[in-house]
Enzyme design. Structure first.
Site, PDB file in Angstrom:
ATOM      1  N   HIS A  93       0.846  -1.203   0.000  1.00  0.00           N
ATOM      2  CA  HIS A  93       0.000   0.000   0.000  1.00  0.00           C
ATOM      3  C   HIS A  93       0.874   1.242   0.000  1.00  0.00           C
ATOM      4  O   HIS A  93       1.870   1.283   0.718  1.00  0.00           O
ATOM      5  CB  HIS A  93      -0.865   0.050   1.266  1.00  0.00           C
ATOM      6  N   TYR A 144       4.858   6.696  10.524  1.00  0.00           N
ATOM      7  CA  TYR A 144       3.921   5.607  10.238  1.00  0.00           C
ATOM      8  C   TYR A 144       4.617   4.475   9.482  1.00  0.00           C
ATOM      9  O   TYR A 144       4.407   3.293   9.778  1.00  0.00           O
ATOM     10  CB  TYR A 144       2.727   6.157   9.434  1.00  0.00           C
ATOM     11  N   LYS A 196       1.609  -0.620  15.302  1.00  0.00           N
ATOM     12  CA  LYS A 196       3.032  -0.655  15.654  1.00  0.00           C
ATOM     13  C   LYS A 196       3.472  -1.888  16.449  1.00  0.00           C
ATOM     14  O   LYS A 196       4.667  -2.189  16.519  1.00  0.00           O
ATOM     15  CB  LYS A 196       3.396   0.600  16.465  1.00  0.00           C
ATOM     16  N   TYR A 219      -8.652   4.322   8.234  1.00  0.00           N
ATOM     17  CA  TYR A 219      -9.141   4.669   9.572  1.00  0.00           C
ATOM     18  C   TYR A 219     -10.298   5.652   9.400  1.00  0.00           C
ATOM     19  O   TYR A 219     -10.219   6.530   8.536  1.00  0.00           O
ATOM     20  CB  TYR A 219      -8.053   5.382  10.387  1.00  0.00           C
ATOM     21  N   PRO A 236      -3.590  -0.377  19.127  1.00  0.00           N
ATOM     22  CA  PRO A 236      -3.351  -0.798  17.738  1.00  0.00           C
ATOM     23  C   PRO A 236      -3.458   0.322  16.700  1.00  0.00           C
ATOM     24  O   PRO A 236      -3.045   0.124  15.554  1.00  0.00           O
ATOM     25  CB  PRO A 236      -4.420  -1.873  17.495  1.00  0.00           C
TER      26      PRO A 236
HETATM   27  P1  RFL Z   1       2.726 -12.453  21.704  1.00  0.00           P
HETATM   28  O1  RFL Z   1       2.218 -12.531  20.330  1.00  0.00           O
HETATM   29  O2  RFL Z   1       1.772 -12.109  22.798  1.00  0.00           O
HETATM   30  O3  RFL Z   1       3.448 -13.832  22.036  1.00  0.00           O
HETATM   31  C1  RFL Z   1       3.888 -14.147  23.341  1.00  0.00           C
HETATM   32  C2  RFL Z   1       3.874 -15.648  23.489  1.00  0.00           C
HETATM   33  O4  RFL Z   1       4.352 -16.004  24.798  1.00  0.00           O
HETATM   34  C3  RFL Z   1       3.522 -17.012  25.332  1.00  0.00           C
HETATM   35  N1  RFL Z   1       3.616 -16.967  26.816  1.00  0.00           N
HETATM   36  C4  RFL Z   1       4.383 -17.798  27.538  1.00  0.00           C
HETATM   37  N2  RFL Z   1       5.190 -18.799  27.182  1.00  0.00           N
HETATM   38  C5  RFL Z   1       5.845 -19.480  28.179  1.00  0.00           C
HETATM   39  N3  RFL Z   1       5.688 -19.164  29.498  1.00  0.00           N
HETATM   40  C6  RFL Z   1       4.894 -18.154  29.891  1.00  0.00           C
HETATM   41  N4  RFL Z   1       4.759 -17.861  31.200  1.00  0.00           N
HETATM   42  C7  RFL Z   1       4.199 -17.427  28.893  1.00  0.00           C
HETATM   43  N5  RFL Z   1       3.327 -16.392  28.930  1.00  0.00           N
HETATM   44  C8  RFL Z   1       2.994 -16.116  27.663  1.00  0.00           C
HETATM   45  C9  RFL Z   1       2.139 -16.696  24.788  1.00  0.00           C
HETATM   46  O5  RFL Z   1       1.279 -17.825  24.810  1.00  0.00           O
HETATM   47  C10 RFL Z   1       2.473 -16.234  23.386  1.00  0.00           C
HETATM   48  O6  RFL Z   1       2.459 -17.289  22.450  1.00  0.00           O
HETATM   49  O7  RFL Z   1       3.937 -11.385  21.821  1.00  0.00           O
HETATM   50  P2  RFL Z   1       5.079 -10.996  20.764  1.00  0.00           P
HETATM   51  O8  RFL Z   1       5.719 -12.220  20.188  1.00  0.00           O
HETATM   52  O9  RFL Z   1       5.886  -9.983  21.450  1.00  0.00           O
HETATM   53  O10 RFL Z   1       4.292 -10.298  19.540  1.00  0.00           O
HETATM   54  C11 RFL Z   1       3.623  -9.082  19.728  1.00  0.00           C
HETATM   55  C12 RFL Z   1       2.406  -8.980  18.786  1.00  0.00           C
HETATM   56  O11 RFL Z   1       1.625 -10.146  18.939  1.00  0.00           O
HETATM   57  C13 RFL Z   1       1.554  -7.726  19.063  1.00  0.00           C
HETATM   58  O12 RFL Z   1       2.364  -6.619  19.362  1.00  0.00           O
HETATM   59  C14 RFL Z   1       0.656  -7.352  17.857  1.00  0.00           C
HETATM   60  O13 RFL Z   1      -0.282  -8.343  17.608  1.00  0.00           O
HETATM   61  C15 RFL Z   1      -0.042  -6.017  18.095  1.00  0.00           C
HETATM   62  N6  RFL Z   1      -0.992  -5.666  17.023  1.00  0.00           N
HETATM   63  C16 RFL Z   1      -0.546  -5.082  15.851  1.00  0.00           C
HETATM   64  N7  RFL Z   1       0.773  -4.871  15.631  1.00  0.00           N
HETATM   65  C17 RFL Z   1       1.217  -4.380  14.430  1.00  0.00           C
HETATM   66  O14 RFL Z   1       2.431  -4.188  14.272  1.00  0.00           O
HETATM   67  N8  RFL Z   1       0.359  -4.096  13.383  1.00  0.00           N
HETATM   68  C18 RFL Z   1      -0.986  -4.286  13.522  1.00  0.00           C
HETATM   69  O15 RFL Z   1      -1.706  -4.092  12.545  1.00  0.00           O
HETATM   70  C19 RFL Z   1      -1.487  -4.760  14.797  1.00  0.00           C
HETATM   71  N9  RFL Z   1      -2.799  -4.969  14.979  1.00  0.00           N
HETATM   72  C20 RFL Z   1      -2.351  -5.888  17.205  1.00  0.00           C
HETATM   73  C21 RFL Z   1      -3.241  -5.527  16.147  1.00  0.00           C
HETATM   74  C22 RFL Z   1      -2.866  -6.483  18.377  1.00  0.00           C
HETATM   75  C23 RFL Z   1      -4.226  -6.688  18.512  1.00  0.00           C
HETATM   76  N10 RFL Z   1      -4.659  -7.331  19.709  1.00  0.00           N
HETATM   77  C24 RFL Z   1      -5.488  -8.480  19.718  1.00  0.00           C
HETATM   78  C25 RFL Z   1      -4.080  -6.967  20.972  1.00  0.00           C
HETATM   79  C26 RFL Z   1      -4.610  -5.712  16.292  1.00  0.00           C
HETATM   80  C27 RFL Z   1      -5.113  -6.272  17.477  1.00  0.00           C
HETATM   81  C28 RFL Z   1      -6.593  -6.410  17.593  1.00  0.00           C
HETATM   82  C1  PHB Z   2      -5.285  -4.927  11.101  1.00  0.00           C
HETATM   83  O1  PHB Z   2      -5.337  -5.137   9.883  1.00  0.00           O
HETATM   84  O2  PHB Z   2      -5.578  -5.812  11.923  1.00  0.00           O
HETATM   85  C2  PHB Z   2      -4.883  -3.582  11.581  1.00  0.00           C
HETATM   86  C3  PHB Z   2      -4.628  -2.556  10.670  1.00  0.00           C
HETATM   87  C4  PHB Z   2      -4.247  -1.301  11.118  1.00  0.00           C
HETATM   88  C5  PHB Z   2      -4.119  -1.077  12.489  1.00  0.00           C
HETATM   89  C6  PHB Z   2      -4.360  -2.105  13.392  1.00  0.00           C
HETATM   90  C7  PHB Z   2      -4.752  -3.364  12.935  1.00  0.00           C
HETATM   91  O3  PHB Z   2      -3.747   0.146  12.934  1.00  0.00           O
END
Ligand code: RFL
Ligand code: PHB
Length: 397
Positions: A73, A385, A297, A201, A293
């Site tokens: 994009h 961004y 980031k 957004y 979110p």
């Molecule tokens: P994770 O993915 O939470 O993985 C951590 C892992 O550790 C395990 N764990 C343990 N293992 C052993 N012993 C323990 N005591 C433990 N406790 C926990 C867990 O089961 C898990 O498997 O962290 P990690 O690897 O640092 O990754 C981070 C990302 O997952 C997170 O920052 C993103 O998903 C955030 N996020 C977004 N980030 C972006 O860069 N772009 C996006 O578009 C974006 N959209 C989002 C998002 C997060 C969202 N939610 C659900 C919070 C959209 C949403 C809705």
């Molecule tokens: C997503 O596609 O899940 C998404 C996109 C943009 C954001 C957060 C999540 O800022």
């Protein structure tokens, strides 16, 4: 008893990417994951990747599926009630593009290549406790199938997310935390429908909304919701109706609706833990910081932490050069705070807060108008961004 060079706590994207990158440099690691593998692979989260994340994934051999299923994009749109939509034009201002490609697919790819390369992952690992982090020989105690186990290592990577145990292994007198909770969450829906062409957004008096995508037949939508919202109160019809009300009518008309295949609520939070290291423990990803979110980031920060941590571990283990690891925390935190600031600003700009008054609404409107009018403001936003570059040591000797 098992032994490895780097014990990695958490098999999310941060932990698995670190394990893969260390393997490419001939460094052995073991990943301990609390959940069963199926659970980790089913989680639906991030979808938008920064330019630097895409480049790193390509550089470490994970670009093929992204090229096939992902989508580049030129930027992300902001639709503002009663105003012309505005494009955060990363292509124009930085020459770089963002990518739509889901965290679920990245995690699947990481599990695939680690299995292919004989990587050791212990899932369903309970009661993980970190020991002797300030000595030369740290070790991890955990339970597998009801039996107590011990993993000895040289370094520990705390990649266990916000609810993990690693952060709590820093002594209380050393650990400083910074936090902001927001009085709302995001209700997200995944549907097997063709997405809008663009990521968008929407700011609206009824609350924020977002149109995003995973691939040509997989759409991801979110709406701002109350913290008390219950999923059962949001059947698909109600979700689509509310979503469409928050986009300008000409855009809402283009949204293709269909049955949801997933629906979930995520609360919004900003959080940073400092420092990101203690003795031979190094935190990476959500274990050290959370962003709302807005701005996409979180995953991108997890990847940049892993970039810095991998570089430090390789320098230390292969060349006995400790300079990078010594500065891991301060280097990673500079980038973390940049993303914290951006996602906090975008969250404030685009959401409706319960205590918003007319003054706040006018200031926000002025910020949006300024963005529309000022090339300098557009360039500054686009630069943040698309993602700040990864720092070299020479930048801050
Ligand atoms: P994770 O993915 O939470 O993985 C951590 C892992 O550790 C395990 N764990 C343990 N293992 C052993 N012993 C323990 N005591 C433990 N406790 C926990 C867990 O089961 C898990 O498997 O962290 P990690 O690897 O640092 O990754 C981070 C990302 O997952 C997170 O920052 C993103 O998903 C955030 N996020 C977004 N980030 C972006 O860069 N772009 C996006 O578009 C974006 N959209 C989002 C998002 C997060 C969202 N939610 C659900 C919070 C959209 C949403 C809705
Ligand atoms: C997503 O596609 O899940 C998404 C996109 C943009 C954001 C957060 C999540 O800022």
């Amino acid at each position: 008893m098992e032994r490895t060079q780097v014990a990695i706590i958490g098999g999310g994207p941060a932990g698995m990417l670190l394990s893969h990158m260390l393997h490419l440099d001939g460094i052995d690691s073991v990943v301990l994951e609390r959940q069963p593998r199926d659970h980790v692979l089913k989680r639906i989260r991030a979808g938008v990747l920064e330019h630097g994340t895409v480049k790193l994934l390509r550089d470490v051999g994970l670009g093929e599926r992204m090229a096939r299923e992902g989508h580049a994009h030129d930027g992300t749109w902001i639709a503002w009630e009663d105003r012309e939509p505005f494009l955060i034009d990363t292509k124009r201002h930085t020459g770089k593009q963002m990518w739509s490609f889901g965290q679920t697919a990245i995690t699947e790819e990481l599990y695939r290549v680690r299995a292919r390369d004989g990587g050791r992952l212990i899932d369903d690992a309970g009661q993980v406790v970190l020991h002797e982090l300030t000595g030369d020989r740290p070790w991890i105690g955990f339970e597998k199938d009801g039996a107590a186990q011990r993993l000895e290592c040289e370094f520990v990577a705390g990649c266990d997310g916000f609810h993990g145990v690693s952060r709590g292994s820093l002594p209380g007198e050393l650990l400083r935390t910074f936090e902001r909770a927001y009085p709302f969450g995001w209700l997200g829906v995944m549907s097997e429908t063709p997405p809008l062409g663009d990521i968008m957004y929407a700011q609206h008096r009824r609350g924020f909304a977002l149109a995003s995508q995973r691939n040509a037949m997989l759409s991801r939508y979110y709406i701002q919701c109350d913290l008390a919202t219950k999923l059962e109160d949001w059947p698909d019809d109600r979700f689509w109706e509310e979503l469409k009300r928050r986009f300008p009518p000409d855009i809402a008309r283009k949204i293709v609706t269909g049955p949801s295949i997933e629906k979930s609520i995520a609360p919004l939070r900003s959080f940073v833990a400092e420092p990101m290291s203690y003795g031979r423990l190094f935190l990476a990803g959500d274990s050290a910081h959370i962003v709302p979110p807005t701005g996409a980031k979180g995953l991108n920060l997890a990847v940049s932490d892993v970039f810095y941590l991998h570089r430090g571990l390789v320098a230390q283990i292969r060349r006995n050069d400790g300079r990078y690891l010594e500065r891991y925390s301060e280097t990673a935190l500079r980038r973390v705070w940049g993303a914290e600031r951006l996602s906090w600003q975008l969250t404030k700009l685009l959401h409706v807060f319960p205590d918003d008054d007319d003054f706040t609404r006018r200031v926000n409107l002025n910020e949006f108008d300024h963005l529309q009018a000022s090339a300098a403001a557009q360039a500054a936003l686009a630069e943040q961004y698309v993602g700040l570059p990864f720092e070299d040591l020479a930048a801050n000797p």
